[in-house]
Design an enzyme around this catalytic site. Structure first.
Site: not given
Ligand SMILES: *Cc1c(COP(=O)(O)O)cnc(C)c1O
Length: 493
Positions: A112
């Site tokens: 993120k």
């Molecule tokens: C948010 C997240 C995901 C999922 O990603 P999306 O964009 O919501 O599909 C997968 N792995 C981790 C570690 C995350 O923080």
């Protein structure tokens, strides 16, 4: 380049307006009206990550002055924010022409950060471009990683306030620790007694409440979003797929134009959608492999064309993917269906919890995507096997992708090179990783970090070690019906 809403083509917004607003008033998501073409990849492959990012993002953010965008991007991906790395998203090779795209070198150790280091800078710039002097109130629902990344990204940003809601029993101890110890004067964190879907739905309904918007307006404030419903979250994610392809070219691992598959552990579908968008701008991506955990709503959708959230919700070892309402699927369906049916499908989803895509959309899904899922048992096995066979320690989300990628190759015989998104540092999920490796559970997360360091020979990320001994600042927990009141209270309204 303008943006329209997935539920109303007539709504037109510039990039700055779309990023400021987050979600369209009638509940739709902003999508680009057209997709720019990438510059030649051999040229991009000679450039740094920052320069590549400017080439990819510039045409999507036409109303941002070039020098301002450059300053935002440079600052967001400065090496000191990404473990000292010049390339914030490096590739780690595994056997069998598989590469892990490590997206977790940022300040909160999950992917993120790749978007949430840039989004606050884009948002501040957007407010200037749009001439909007109101205070921005960011509401964020989190399945664990978005919350912390948003807190870190928006902390003490002037003119912005941030409220984060997380499911009390749905995040890892380290994720919780990261959020409740957050420093900064413009933010607050609150647990709710529900899951991510509850938090996300509550936040979305607050966004689309006109009475509330008016009340905020009178107080000189406006809402926006740091979830991947915001275009400013998605655009930065397109960059790292382009950059990964360029790195493979530059290292001579692939021929120019050679198709590479992409496999992504998926929850809200933002990360995989960004890969699809990268393909639309001309990146030679073959199959898009969608990896889910036991909450396999997307696997079923990709296989049958029926999206049905009327099912049990499971908490799993990969909590950031414990989601039954994948918001960004709406953007994909807009694209594949020509747009018009989306509004009806989402009306059905809201009313009955399910909808069925038509045959032409199903055919396109089958051509572009593969969906698979992975149990907790198989997640542990993938962590263990990858450590034994490759000497590489991965987190549970990345493990889900590794397992589904293997299933895909076995089922289809397609052994094309594949880039697998590695979305979190294994140190963020210490207990799960240690038990997958057959280790006894330590007394607390920090002992766990030390055991993991000794076992792997890899130092744990400094921001995680630094949490030890930090005081808890936020310990409130509310029933999920109380989110709206909590927001009003926090804003003094
Ligand atoms: C948010 C997240 C995901 C999922 O990603 P999306 O964009 O919501 O599909 C997968 N792995 C981790 C570690 C995350 O923080």
């Amino acid at each position: 380049m303008n943006y329209c809403s997935t539920r109303d083509r007539q709504v037109g917004r510039t990039a700055a307006q779309a990023i400021l607003q987050g979600l369209s008033a009638e509940g739709g998501l902003f999508v680009p009206e057209e997709f720019p073409a990438l510059p030649p990849l051999d040229e991009l492959s000679r450039l740094s990550y920052t320069e590549r990012a400017l080439h990819v993002l510039g045409p999507f953010l036409m109303d941002f002055p070039a020098d301002q965008l450059r300053a935002c991007v440079r600052d967001a991906y400065a090496p000191e924010r990404f473990g000292g790395l010049d390339n914030p998203a490096p590739l780690a090779p595994l056997s069998g022409e598989r590469w892990l795209l490590e997206l977790w070198h940022g300040p909160t150790c999950a992917f993120k950060d790749m978007a949430l280091q840039l989004l606050p800078r884009l948002m501040t710039a957007a407010a200037g471009i749009a001439g909007d002097g109101r205070e921005i109130v960011i509401l964020t629902a989190t399945s664990g990683d978005t919350g912390k990344a948003a807190l870190e990204g928006f902390r003490d940003v002037p003119g912005v306030r941030l409220l984060v809601f997380y499911p009390r029993d749905g995040v890892s101890p380290m994720q919780k620790r990261q959020m409740v110890t957050q420093e900064g004067g413009n933010l607050s964190v609150c647990a709710i007694d529900g899951n991510f879907d509850h938090a996300q739905s509550a936040v979305k309904s607050i966004f689309s409440d006109p009475a509330l918007a008016a009340r905020l307006g009178q107080a000189g404030m406006r809402f926006s979003s740091a979830n991947s419903i915001n275009w400013g979250r998605l655009a930065p994610q397109i960059v790292y797929y382009v950059s990964a392809y360029c790195d493979l070219l530059a290292q001579g691992r692939i021929r120019p134009g050679q198709a590479v598959n992409v496999c992504v552990p998926t929850g809200n579908f933002g990360n995989l959608l960004a890969a699809f968008y990268a393909k639309k701008t001309g990146l030679p991506i073959g199959r898009l492999i969608c990896a889910s955990n036991r909450n396999r709503v997307l696997t079923d959708f990709l296989r049958t064309g029926v999206y049905d959230r009327n099912r049990d919700f499971f908490t799993t070892l990969s909590p950031s993917m414990d989601i039954l309402i994948s918001s960004n699927l709406e953007r994909l369906l807009w694209d594949l269906s020509g747009g018009e049916p989306v509004k009806d499908w989402y009306r059905q989803l809201a009313a009955e919890g399910r909808f069925q895509a038509d045959d032409s959309v199903r055919a396109r899904l089958a051509a572009e995507f593969y969906g698979g899922f992975c149990s907790d048992e198989d997640t542990c096995a993938a962590i263990r096997d990858t450590f034994r066979e490759e000497g590489y320690l991965c987190d549970p989300h990345t493990a889900v992708a590794l397992k589904v990628c293997r299933d895909y190759r076995e089922e289809t015989g397609d052994a094309a090179p594949v880039v697998i998104a590695s979305t979190a540092s294994p140190h963020k999920f210490v207990n799960s990783v240690l038990s997958a490796l057959g280790q006894p559970l330590p007394a607390d997360e920090y002992d766990g970090l030390r055991v993991l360091e000794a076992l792997s020979g890899q130092a744990a990320p400094a921001p995680l070690k630094a949490l030890e001994g930090k005081p808890v600042r936020f310990d409130s927990a509310i029933p999920r019906e109380g989110i709206r009141d909590q927001v009003l209270r926090a804003l003094g309204l």
